[in-house]
Design a protein around this motif. Structure first.
Motif, PDB file in Angstrom:
ATOM      1  N   ASP A  84       0.835  -1.192   0.000  1.00  0.00           N
ATOM      2  CA  ASP A  84       0.000   0.000   0.000  1.00  0.00           C
ATOM      3  C   ASP A  84       0.879   1.255   0.000  1.00  0.00           C
ATOM      4  OD1 ASP A  84       0.517  -1.311   2.480  1.00  0.00           O
ATOM      5  OD2 ASP A  84      -0.702   0.129   3.551  1.00  0.00           O
ATOM      6  N   TYR A  85       0.347   2.340  -0.490  1.00  0.00           N
ATOM      7  CA  TYR A  85       1.127   3.581  -0.570  1.00  0.00           C
ATOM      8  C   TYR A  85       0.216   4.792  -0.678  1.00  0.00           C
ATOM      9  CZ  TYR A  85       0.303   3.343  -5.673  1.00  0.00           C
ATOM     10  OH  TYR A  85      -0.278   3.273  -6.921  1.00  0.00           O
ATOM     11  N   VAL A  86       0.817   5.967  -0.454  1.00  0.00           N
ATOM     12  CA  VAL A  86       0.155   7.256  -0.646  1.00  0.00           C
ATOM     13  C   VAL A  86       1.051   8.090  -1.557  1.00  0.00           C
ATOM     14  CG1 VAL A  86      -0.676   9.378   0.446  1.00  0.00           C
ATOM     15  CG2 VAL A  86      -0.981   7.176   1.608  1.00  0.00           C
ATOM     16  N   LYS A  87       0.464   8.658  -2.582  1.00  0.00           N
ATOM     17  CA  LYS A  87       1.241   9.451  -3.539  1.00  0.00           C
ATOM     18  C   LYS A  87       0.801  10.910  -3.445  1.00  0.00           C
ATOM     19  CE  LYS A  87       2.560   7.359  -7.290  1.00  0.00           C
ATOM     20  NZ  LYS A  87       2.681   6.762  -8.651  1.00  0.00           N
ATOM     21  N   GLY A 139       9.225  -0.336   1.254  1.00  0.00           N
ATOM     22  CA  GLY A 139       9.918   0.051   0.021  1.00  0.00           C
ATOM     23  C   GLY A 139      10.800  -1.040  -0.545  1.00  0.00           C
ATOM     24  N   ILE A 140      10.190  -2.142  -0.982  1.00  0.00           N
ATOM     25  CA  ILE A 140      10.932  -3.249  -1.586  1.00  0.00           C
ATOM     26  C   ILE A 140      10.279  -3.618  -2.908  1.00  0.00           C
ATOM     27  CG2 ILE A 140      11.631  -4.170   0.666  1.00  0.00           C
ATOM     28  CD1 ILE A 140       9.465  -6.354   0.262  1.00  0.00           C
ATOM     29  N   ASP A 141      10.939  -4.488  -3.666  1.00  0.00           N
ATOM     30  CA  ASP A 141      10.319  -5.051  -4.859  1.00  0.00           C
ATOM     31  C   ASP A 141       9.427  -6.205  -4.399  1.00  0.00           C
ATOM     32  OD1 ASP A 141       9.533  -6.146  -7.238  1.00  0.00           O
ATOM     33  OD2 ASP A 141      11.546  -6.208  -8.127  1.00  0.00           O
ATOM     34  N   HIS A 142       8.157  -5.936  -4.298  1.00  0.00           N
ATOM     35  CA  HIS A 142       7.212  -6.908  -3.749  1.00  0.00           C
ATOM     36  C   HIS A 142       6.994  -8.110  -4.664  1.00  0.00           C
ATOM     37  CE1 HIS A 142       5.880  -4.524  -0.246  1.00  0.00           C
ATOM     38  NE2 HIS A 142       6.170  -3.485  -1.016  1.00  0.00           N
ATOM     39  N   ARG A 143       7.438  -8.015  -5.898  1.00  0.00           N
ATOM     40  CA  ARG A 143       7.250  -9.137  -6.820  1.00  0.00           C
ATOM     41  C   ARG A 143       8.067 -10.355  -6.410  1.00  0.00           C
ATOM     42  NH1 ARG A 143       8.654  -5.863 -12.182  1.00  0.00           N
ATOM     43  NH2 ARG A 143      10.331  -5.277 -10.742  1.00  0.00           N
ATOM     44  N   THR A 144       9.117 -10.150  -5.598  1.00  0.00           N
ATOM     45  CA  THR A 144       9.906 -11.291  -5.135  1.00  0.00           C
ATOM     46  C   THR A 144       9.125 -12.154  -4.147  1.00  0.00           C
ATOM     47  OG1 THR A 144      10.878 -10.005  -3.327  1.00  0.00           O
ATOM     48  CG2 THR A 144      12.043 -10.004  -5.443  1.00  0.00           C
ATOM     49  N   ILE A 145       8.114 -11.563  -3.515  1.00  0.00           N
ATOM     50  CA  ILE A 145       7.262 -12.304  -2.579  1.00  0.00           C
ATOM     51  C   ILE A 145       5.924 -12.636  -3.224  1.00  0.00           C
ATOM     52  CG2 ILE A 145       6.197 -12.265  -0.286  1.00  0.00           C
ATOM     53  CD1 ILE A 145       8.230 -10.089   0.485  1.00  0.00           C
ATOM     54  N   ASN A 146       5.368 -11.659  -3.909  1.00  0.00           N
ATOM     55  CA  ASN A 146       4.076 -11.829  -4.586  1.00  0.00           C
ATOM     56  C   ASN A 146       4.215 -11.369  -6.031  1.00  0.00           C
ATOM     57  OD1 ASN A 146       1.389 -11.974  -5.374  1.00  0.00           O
ATOM     58  ND2 ASN A 146       0.840 -10.032  -4.396  1.00  0.00           N
ATOM     59  N   PRO A 147       4.314 -12.289  -6.979  1.00  0.00           N
ATOM     60  CA  PRO A 147       4.480 -11.911  -8.390  1.00  0.00           C
ATOM     61  C   PRO A 147       3.357 -11.017  -8.916  1.00  0.00           C
ATOM     62  CG  PRO A 147       4.960 -14.233  -8.087  1.00  0.00           C
ATOM     63  CD  PRO A 147       4.379 -13.739  -6.791  1.00  0.00           C
ATOM     64  N   PHE A 193       4.144  -5.266  -7.227  1.00  0.00           N
ATOM     65  CA  PHE A 193       4.975  -4.368  -8.023  1.00  0.00           C
ATOM     66  C   PHE A 193       6.159  -3.894  -7.188  1.00  0.00           C
ATOM     67  CE2 PHE A 193       1.031  -2.463  -6.515  1.00  0.00           C
ATOM     68  CZ  PHE A 193       1.498  -1.534  -5.599  1.00  0.00           C
ATOM     69  N   ASP A 194       7.009  -3.093  -7.791  1.00  0.00           N
ATOM     70  CA  ASP A 194       8.274  -2.661  -7.184  1.00  0.00           C
ATOM     71  C   ASP A 194       8.113  -1.298  -6.515  1.00  0.00           C
ATOM     72  OD1 ASP A 194      10.880  -2.158  -6.504  1.00  0.00           O
ATOM     73  OD2 ASP A 194      11.655  -2.088  -8.554  1.00  0.00           O
ATOM     74  N   LEU A 195       8.386  -1.243  -5.212  1.00  0.00           N
ATOM     75  CA  LEU A 195       8.375   0.028  -4.482  1.00  0.00           C
ATOM     76  C   LEU A 195       9.756   0.349  -3.910  1.00  0.00           C
ATOM     77  CD1 LEU A 195       4.969  -0.149  -2.532  1.00  0.00           C
ATOM     78  CD2 LEU A 195       5.513   1.249  -4.542  1.00  0.00           C
ATOM     79  N   SER A 196      10.784  -0.271  -4.460  1.00  0.00           N
ATOM     80  CA  SER A 196      12.138  -0.083  -3.923  1.00  0.00           C
ATOM     81  C   SER A 196      12.729   1.274  -4.272  1.00  0.00           C
ATOM     82  CB  SER A 196      13.064  -1.197  -4.427  1.00  0.00           C
ATOM     83  OG  SER A 196      13.235  -1.116  -5.837  1.00  0.00           O
ATOM     84  N   GLU A 197      12.037   2.060  -5.114  1.00  0.00           N
ATOM     85  CA  GLU A 197      12.504   3.403  -5.448  1.00  0.00           C
ATOM     86  C   GLU A 197      11.556   4.476  -4.919  1.00  0.00           C
ATOM     87  OE1 GLU A 197      13.324   3.726  -9.600  1.00  0.00           O
ATOM     88  OE2 GLU A 197      14.533   1.900  -9.660  1.00  0.00           O
ATOM     89  N   ALA A 198      10.733   4.125  -3.934  1.00  0.00           N
ATOM     90  CA  ALA A 198       9.854   5.119  -3.307  1.00  0.00           C
ATOM     91  C   ALA A 198      10.689   6.203  -2.633  1.00  0.00           C
ATOM     92  CB  ALA A 198       8.939   4.437  -2.294  1.00  0.00           C
ATOM     93  N   SER A 203      13.445  -1.456   4.479  1.00  0.00           N
ATOM     94  CA  SER A 203      14.052  -1.467   3.153  1.00  0.00           C
ATOM     95  C   SER A 203      15.465  -0.895   3.184  1.00  0.00           C
ATOM     96  CB  SER A 203      13.200  -0.651   2.177  1.00  0.00           C
ATOM     97  OG  SER A 203      13.893  -0.422   0.964  1.00  0.00           O
ATOM     98  N   PRO A 204      16.407  -1.540   2.499  1.00  0.00           N
ATOM     99  CA  PRO A 204      17.771  -1.001   2.430  1.00  0.00           C
ATOM    100  C   PRO A 204      17.912   0.138   1.424  1.00  0.00           C
ATOM    101  CG  PRO A 204      17.641  -3.051   1.207  1.00  0.00           C
ATOM    102  CD  PRO A 204      16.297  -2.869   1.857  1.00  0.00           C
ATOM    103  N   THR A 205      16.890   0.340   0.582  1.00  0.00           N
ATOM    104  CA  THR A 205      17.008   1.345  -0.491  1.00  0.00           C
ATOM    105  C   THR A 205      16.123   2.566  -0.281  1.00  0.00           C
ATOM    106  OG1 THR A 205      15.290   0.263  -1.830  1.00  0.00           O
ATOM    107  CG2 THR A 205      17.577  -0.446  -2.175  1.00  0.00           C
ATOM    108  N   VAL A 206      15.168   2.490   0.647  1.00  0.00           N
ATOM    109  CA  VAL A 206      14.212   3.581   0.843  1.00  0.00           C
ATOM    110  C   VAL A 206      14.331   4.101   2.272  1.00  0.00           C
ATOM    111  CG1 VAL A 206      11.777   4.239   0.834  1.00  0.00           C
ATOM    112  CG2 VAL A 206      12.632   2.597  -0.859  1.00  0.00           C
TER     113      VAL A 206
END
Length: 441
Positions: free
Chosen positions: A150-153, A220-228, A231-236, A254-257
Motif C-alpha cells: 500500500d502507498y500514498v502518492k 519500500g521493496i520489490d514486492h514481486r519477489t514475494i508476490n508476483p 509491483f516494485d516500491l524499492s525506489e519510493a 528497506s535497504p534502499t528507501v
C-alpha cells in the motif's frame, strides 16, 4: 372504482411531485431552519449571493434543492446537508463559501429544527496535495490478501517548487462507517488521528518540482519477489517503518528507501492502511516538535456503545490534529456502510471508495486517484482540488504504480495495458516520458 380513483388523484399528484424528497404540503414533514454563519475573516464589503442548499436523504439517495432563506420541509430521515454561495470580493476575485453537515437526523415536527452551519472560504492551499491512496492491496495467485504494497502518492499541483520536508502523513482514528456521539466533540476544530509519520529534513532537503509526484510507501521493496502479482516500491521516496514488539509480526526495513520519522502509531506490530478504506488519510504541517505534540495534543473522549445487552460507556484517547495544520485530506468509505465524515467540512465535504460494499472482492489492485482538471502546455496535469473527495477523486481506479510498471491487474496475473494520469485520462504517447519522469519511473 372510478370514484375511488378520482378521490386518489390529488394524493397521487402530491406523491409524484416529490421526486426531490421535499413534501412541503404534507403533514408529517421535517421543517428546517438553516442559519449560515459566515467566516470571521470574510471582507465585510464582499458581495455574497443567496446561497444554495442541498438536502440528500442518506437512506433513499433522493436530493432536494433549496435557496437560503426558503421555508424548508423534507421527509423525516437522515440527511447530508450542503451549502454553497458565490462571493465577489472588493478586489474583483470570485470565490465560494461552503458549509456542510453530515448524518443529521431530521424528525417530523411542526416546529422548525434549527441548524447552524459554519461557512468557510473554499481556498486552495499552496502546498502538496494527495494524488492517490492505494489501500486495497493486491492478491496472491491463491486469492489471499497480500500486505505491504500500500502507498500514498503526493503531488505538486503548483507552478513552483515545494518541499516535502516536515509533511506528516496521518490516518484518522474514527472510521467513516461507525458514528458515535463522541464527547467532547472536537470535529469543528481538529481531526482525531491514530498514526503519524513525518518526512524528515531541514526544510529544503526534499524538493518536489511542479508536476512531480512524491511516493510514501508502506514497505519500500520489490514486492514481486514475494508476490508476483505485486509491483516494485524499492525506489519510493520514503517508507513508514515500525519496530514491532510482536516477534511473529515484524516489519521489513528497506535497504534502499529511507524511513519516515515515526511520531506515533496505535499498533504494537506494524502499520498498514485500512484495506477496505474506512478511514480518512491526510497530510499536515505541524508547527511544534514531536515531544511537544505528544504532550500537548492528546485527546481523551467518551462515547456509549449501545447493544441489545445494554449500554456500555467507553473512554479512549487518541491525538488531535488541529484543522488549521491540515494541508489536504481524503475521506474513504463504501456506500453500503457510510455513516459520516470524520473530518470537518472545511477539510473534506465528500468521500471516495474502492468497492461498493464491505469486503468487496473487486477492490483489490484498485486505488482512489485525484481527477485531472486540465493538462498544462508542458504536458503536466493540474489536478482538481475543491475539498470534496466525491467530486475530486476517481474511485475504483487501477493503481498508478500497476499502470506504470505494467504489472498484474488481477489475481490471475493479467498484465495492465493502460497508462492514465488519474485512472481515467489517458497519457498520450508524447506525454509518457515526462509522466514517467515525474513519477521517477
Amino acid at each position: 372504482m372510478k370514484h375511488i380513483l378520482l378521490a386518489l388523484l390529488p394524493l397521487l399528484a402530491l406523491l409524484c411531485g416529490c421526486g426531490d424528497d421535499s413534501l412541503s404540503g404534507a403533514v408529517d414533514v421535517a421543517r428546517v431552519n438553516i442559519q449560515i454563519e459566515r467566516p470571521s475573516d470574510l471582507d465585510s464589503d464582499a458581495d455574497v449571493t443567496r446561497g444554495n442548499l442541498s438536502f440528500r436523504n442518506v437512506s433513499s439517495g433522493l436530493t432536494s434543492q433549496w435557496l437560503e432563506g426558503d421555508d424548508i420541509s423534507v421527509m423525516p430521515g437522515l440527511y447530508d446537508i450542503d451549502y454553497s454561495a458565490e462571493v465577489r470580493l472588493p478586489s474583483g476575485t470570485v470565490t465560494q463559501l461552503k458549509a456542510a453537515r453530515r448524518s443529521v437526523v431530521l424528525p417530523a415536527s411542526s416546529t422548525p429544527v434549527n441548524i447552524v452551519m459554519q461557512a468557510y472560504n473554499n481556498r486552495i492551499a499552496d502546498d502538496l496535495v494527495i494524488a492517490e491512496v492505494f489501500f486495497s492491496g493486491t492478491l496472491q495467485s491463491s486469492g489471499n490478501q497480500y500486505y505491504g504494497d500500500d502507498y500514498v502518492k503526493l503531488y505538486n499541483n503548483t507552478d513552483h517548487v515545494l518541499y516535502a520536508d516536515g509533511i506528516t502523513l496521518w490516518e484518522s482514528k474514527f472510521t467513516t462507517v461507525d458514528k458515535y456521539n463522541y464527547t467532547p466533540d472536537i470535529l469543528p476544530e481538529a481531526v482525531t488521528v491514530q498514526a503519524l509519520y513525518t518526512v524528515p529534513g531541514s526544510g529544503t532537503d526534499h524538493p518536489v518540482l511542479p508536476g512531480e509526484y512524491f511516493l510514501l510507501a508502506d514497505t519500500g521493496i520489490d514486492h514481486r519477489t514475494i508476490n508476483p502479482n505485486s509491483f516494485d516500491l524499492s525506489e519510493a521516496d520514503f517508507e513508514w517503518y515500525d519496530v514491532s514488539t510482536k516477534p511473529n509480526n515484524l516489519d521489513i526495513d528497506s535497504p534502499t528507501v529511507p524511513n519516515l520519522d515515526k511520531w506515533y502509531c496505535y499498533t504494537l506490530s506494524f502499520f498498514v492502511l485500512h484495506n477496505r478504506g474506512f478511514r480518512a488519510y491526510g497530510i499536515s504541517r505541524i508547527p511544534v516538535d514531536r515531544d511537544t505534540y505528544l504532550r500537548d495534543y492528546l485527546y481523551t473522549y467518551n462515547y456509549d456503545i449501545i447493544t441489545e445487552a445494554g449500554v456500555f460507556p467507553m473512554e479512549t484517547s487518541a491525538f488531535r490534529m488541529p484543522n488549521e495544520w491540515v494541508v489536504d485530506a481524503v475521506c474513504c468509505s463504501v456506500a453500503s456502510r457510510y455513516a459520516w465524515n470524520v473530518v470537518d467540512a472545511s477539510i473534506d465535504t465528500g468521500w471516495t471508495h474502492c468497492g461498493t460494499i464491505d469486503k468487496d472482492k473487486t477492490r483489490y489492485f484498485h486505488s482512489v486517484r485525484r481527477k485531472v482538471l486540465y493538462i498544462n502546455d508542458n504536458g503536466t496535469p493540474v489536478l482538481k482540488d475543491t475539498n470534496d473527495s466525491s467530486a475530486d477523486f476517481n474511485p475504483d481506479c487501477i493503481a498508478s504504480e500497476i499502470e506504470l510498471q505494467a504489472t498484474a491487474a488481477d489475481a490471475n496475473g493479467t498484465p495492465c495495458t493502460t497508462l492514465t494520469f488519474d485512472g481515467i485520462t489517458p497519457v498520450t504517447p508524447d506525454a509518457e516520458a515526462a509522466y514517467r519522469q515525474a513519477n521517477h519511473r
